[in-house]
Design a protein around this motif. Sequence first.
Motif, PDB file in Angstrom:
ATOM      1  N   SER A 269       0.660  -0.918   0.032  1.00 20.96           N
ATOM      2  CA  SER A 269      -0.044  -0.128   0.018  1.00 20.96           C
ATOM      3  C   SER A 269       0.792   1.197  -0.013  1.00 20.96           C
ATOM      4  O   SER A 269       2.138   1.199   0.543  1.00 20.96           O
ATOM      5  CB  SER A 269      -0.854   0.032   1.343  1.00 20.96           C
TER       6      SER A 269
ATOM      7  N   LYS B 230      -3.521   3.382   0.286  1.00 21.01           N
ATOM      8  CA  LYS B 230      -4.323   2.695  -0.557  1.00 21.01           C
ATOM      9  C   LYS B 230      -3.679   1.617  -0.923  1.00 21.01           C
ATOM     10  O   LYS B 230      -2.302   1.528  -1.350  1.00 21.01           O
ATOM     11  CB  LYS B 230      -4.778   3.718  -2.011  1.00 21.01           C
ATOM     12  N   ILE B 231      -4.280   0.490  -1.050  1.00 23.84           N
ATOM     13  CA  ILE B 231      -3.570  -0.693  -1.577  1.00 23.84           C
ATOM     14  C   ILE B 231      -3.462  -0.636  -3.070  1.00 23.84           C
ATOM     15  O   ILE B 231      -3.979  -0.203  -3.775  1.00 23.84           O
ATOM     16  CB  ILE B 231      -4.689  -1.887  -1.335  1.00 23.84           C
TER      17      ILE B 231
ATOM     18  N   PRO C 197     -10.468  -3.571   1.624  1.00 29.58           N
ATOM     19  CA  PRO C 197      -9.306  -3.413   2.587  1.00 29.58           C
ATOM     20  C   PRO C 197      -9.958  -3.375   4.085  1.00 29.58           C
ATOM     21  O   PRO C 197     -11.016  -2.923   4.247  1.00 29.58           O
ATOM     22  CB  PRO C 197      -8.520  -2.299   2.264  1.00 29.58           C
ATOM     23  N   SER C 198      -9.119  -3.728   4.944  1.00 32.86           N
ATOM     24  CA  SER C 198      -9.420  -3.423   6.158  1.00 32.86           C
ATOM     25  C   SER C 198      -9.021  -2.089   6.419  1.00 32.86           C
ATOM     26  O   SER C 198      -8.279  -1.462   5.758  1.00 32.86           O
ATOM     27  CB  SER C 198      -8.418  -4.383   7.335  1.00 32.86           C
TER      28      SER C 198
ATOM     29  N   ASN D 219      -5.200  -1.169   6.046  1.00 33.08           N
ATOM     30  CA  ASN D 219      -4.868  -1.933   4.577  1.00 33.08           C
ATOM     31  C   ASN D 219      -3.850  -3.110   5.061  1.00 33.08           C
ATOM     32  O   ASN D 219      -3.401  -3.491   4.334  1.00 33.08           O
ATOM     33  CB  ASN D 219      -4.174  -0.915   3.772  1.00 33.08           C
TER      34      ASN D 219
ATOM     35  N   ALA E   3      -6.999  -7.916   3.293  1.00 33.77           N
ATOM     36  CA  ALA E   3      -7.792  -7.393   2.109  1.00 33.77           C
ATOM     37  C   ALA E   3      -8.222  -8.626   1.518  1.00 33.77           C
ATOM     38  O   ALA E   3      -7.871  -9.694   1.618  1.00 33.77           O
ATOM     39  CB  ALA E   3      -7.314  -6.605   1.166  1.00 33.77           C
TER      40      ALA E   3
ATOM     41  N   SER F 120     -15.588  -4.035   7.723  1.00 31.81           N
ATOM     42  CA  SER F 120     -14.084  -3.506   7.521  1.00 31.81           C
ATOM     43  C   SER F 120     -13.468  -2.856   9.144  1.00 31.81           C
ATOM     44  O   SER F 120     -14.226  -1.787   9.437  1.00 31.81           O
ATOM     45  CB  SER F 120     -14.004  -2.556   6.702  1.00 31.81           C
TER      46      SER F 120
END
Length: 109
Positions: free
Chosen positions: A6, A10-11, A22-23, A26, A29, A44
């Motif tokens: 990430s 953001k992944i 995602p959690s 991140n 996921a 999440s």
Amino acid sequence: MQEPYSRAEKIQGFPQSWIVFPSKTNKAAIAIVNKNLKPAIIASKTYTVAVKLTTGQNPTTFISVYNSPYENIQETLQELEEIITSLRGESIIIGDDLKAHHTMWDCRE
């Protein structure tokens, strides 16, 4: 998946056609590759993410869990327990990286 790459919170690194859930951190996921599937996000949380897929008559919930070796595993297990409890009687598949240590797999700690 656990510990995906990430950047900027953001992944990264997956095709744009994939749906990635995602959690909050991140660190865990779930990626959906098949566009014909209609995933529904169940939860999440900080260390967990859960997505429900219905293929056929019965839904299955997929849960991804990550626990850092530097964090208290109890919070992660609490999140997992909350999700599982809410899904009583449903099919569940869990993928995890709990950083668990046990002599059974040759850990000496």
